[in-house]
Design a protein around this motif. Structure first.
Motif, PDB file in Angstrom:
ATOM      1  N   GLY A  63      75.842  33.739  78.774  1.00 25.85           N
ATOM      2  CA  GLY A  63      74.938  34.782  79.247  1.00 25.85           C
ATOM      3  C   GLY A  63      75.595  35.850  80.099  1.00 25.85           C
ATOM      4  N   VAL A  64      76.894  35.752  80.325  1.00 25.58           N
ATOM      5  CA  VAL A  64      77.590  36.762  81.123  1.00 25.58           C
ATOM      6  C   VAL A  64      77.991  37.910  80.206  1.00 25.58           C
ATOM      7  N   ASP A  65      77.507  39.111  80.522  1.00 27.09           N
ATOM      8  CA  ASP A  65      77.906  40.282  79.736  1.00 27.09           C
ATOM      9  C   ASP A  65      79.062  40.985  80.442  1.00 27.09           C
ATOM     10  N   ALA A  66      79.560  42.039  79.823  1.00 24.55           N
ATOM     11  CA  ALA A  66      80.733  42.740  80.359  1.00 24.55           C
ATOM     12  C   ALA A  66      80.475  43.286  81.758  1.00 24.55           C
TER      13      ALA A  66
ATOM     14  N   GLY B 266      86.315  47.365  80.473  1.00 21.99           N
ATOM     15  CA  GLY B 266      84.983  46.909  80.868  1.00 21.99           C
ATOM     16  C   GLY B 266      83.927  46.988  79.778  1.00 21.99           C
ATOM     17  N   SER B 267      84.331  47.285  78.559  1.00 26.06           N
ATOM     18  CA  SER B 267      83.354  47.404  77.472  1.00 26.06           C
ATOM     19  C   SER B 267      82.936  46.026  76.967  1.00 26.06           C
ATOM     20  N   GLU B 268      81.808  45.985  76.292  1.00 21.63           N
ATOM     21  CA  GLU B 268      81.351  44.729  75.679  1.00 21.63           C
ATOM     22  C   GLU B 268      82.359  44.233  74.652  1.00 21.63           C
ATOM     23  N   GLU B 269      82.939  45.153  73.910  1.00 23.26           N
ATOM     24  CA  GLU B 269      83.934  44.767  72.907  1.00 23.26           C
ATOM     25  C   GLU B 269      85.152  44.120  73.573  1.00 23.26           C
ATOM     26  N   ALA B 270      85.617  44.705  74.665  1.00 20.92           N
ATOM     27  CA  ALA B 270      86.757  44.131  75.385  1.00 20.92           C
ATOM     28  C   ALA B 270      86.396  42.761  75.953  1.00 20.92           C
ATOM     29  N   TRP B 271      85.177  42.592  76.456  1.00 20.93           N
ATOM     30  CA  TRP B 271      84.735  41.303  76.999  1.00 20.93           C
ATOM     31  C   TRP B 271      84.668  40.256  75.892  1.00 20.93           C
TER      32      TRP B 271
ATOM     33  N   THR C 256      86.491  40.174  73.306  1.00 23.76           N
ATOM     34  CA  THR C 256      87.891  39.837  73.018  1.00 23.76           C
ATOM     35  C   THR C 256      88.416  38.842  74.046  1.00 23.76           C
ATOM     36  N   VAL C 257      88.083  39.039  75.314  1.00 23.45           N
ATOM     37  CA  VAL C 257      88.493  38.099  76.364  1.00 23.45           C
ATOM     38  C   VAL C 257      87.950  36.707  76.049  1.00 23.45           C
ATOM     39  N   LEU C 258      86.660  36.634  75.703  1.00 18.90           N
ATOM     40  CA  LEU C 258      86.047  35.337  75.401  1.00 18.90           C
ATOM     41  C   LEU C 258      86.648  34.720  74.144  1.00 18.90           C
ATOM     42  N   SER C 259      86.941  35.533  73.150  1.00 19.77           N
ATOM     43  CA  SER C 259      87.562  35.043  71.917  1.00 19.77           C
ATOM     44  C   SER C 259      88.975  34.525  72.193  1.00 19.77           C
ATOM     45  N   ASP C 260      89.722  35.243  73.009  1.00 17.79           N
ATOM     46  CA  ASP C 260      91.078  34.804  73.362  1.00 17.79           C
ATOM     47  C   ASP C 260      91.037  33.490  74.145  1.00 17.79           C
ATOM     48  N   LEU C 261      90.069  33.355  75.033  1.00 15.92           N
ATOM     49  CA  LEU C 261      89.908  32.115  75.797  1.00 15.92           C
ATOM     50  C   LEU C 261      89.587  30.959  74.857  1.00 15.92           C
ATOM     51  N   GLU C 262      88.676  31.181  73.935  1.00 15.65           N
ATOM     52  CA  GLU C 262      88.313  30.156  72.945  1.00 15.65           C
ATOM     53  C   GLU C 262      89.530  29.753  72.121  1.00 15.65           C
ATOM     54  N   GLU C 263      90.287  30.732  71.665  1.00 19.04           N
ATOM     55  CA  GLU C 263      91.468  30.445  70.840  1.00 19.04           C
ATOM     56  C   GLU C 263      92.531  29.692  71.630  1.00 19.04           C
TER      57      GLU C 263
END
Length: 167
Positions: free
Chosen positions: A38-41, A93-98, A100-107
């Motif tokens: 539930g955390v957005d950018a 700080g964009s949603e797209e960048a956020w 990517t951060v979450l995707s990188d963490l998952e990977e």
């Protein structure tokens, strides 16, 4: 269903604990992904506690150390991380960048988890250059690190939701 060999019982247990600390199922409280749910950018970038890191910074930091642990297990000699690698700067700080951060963490988690599942138990006592004395110590450190930062994220979310920012 995969049958565990006696050569991988402990590593399977550690992989399970890594998964619980990252995804959920531990009794201690929210996992990393539960804390980030539930955390957005915009929320990830805010600083409800002025002296604390943002959720975004913490997510990047967790990713850096999960990936460092995996690389160390695979034999890379990695000493202390530079400040920029330890606490990477946040992006735009964009949603797209956020995302990517979450995707990188998952990977990073998925890759470490897979690496641990491939380890023989005997490797747990192997030395690890640049950090804890053994692979076991390194993995226990990752578990502790993930749980610690999941707690921090939870406190930051609570501070964000509390008038005046008090946790």
């Amino acid at each position: 269903m995969t049958t565990l060999t006696t050569a991988r019982v402990e590593t399977a247990h550690l992989a399970d604990q890594l998964e619980r600390a990252f995804r959920g199922g531990s009794w201690h409280g929210p996992s990393v992904t539960q804390a980030l749910a539930g955390v957005d950018a915009a929320a990830a970038n805010r600083r409800p506690l002025a002296a604390a890191h943002s959720i975004w910074e913490i997510a990047l930091h967790i990713t850096a150390w999960i990936d460092t642990a995996r690389r160390r297990i695979l034999g890379e000699t990695i000493g202390d991380l530079s400040l920029e690698l330890d606490w990477p700067p946040t992006a735009n700080g964009s949603e797209e960048a956020w995302r990517t951060v979450l995707s990188d963490l998952e990977e990073a988690h998925r890759s470490l988890h897979a690496t641990v599942l491939e380890l023989e138990d005997a490797r747990l006592e192997d030395p690890v250059a640049g950090c804890d004395p053994t692979v076991r110590g390194l993995l226990l450190g990752v578990l502790q690190h993930n749980v610690y930062h999941a707690g921090q994220i939870s406190v930051l979310k609570k501070a964000e939701a509390t008038p005046g920012g008090a946790a």
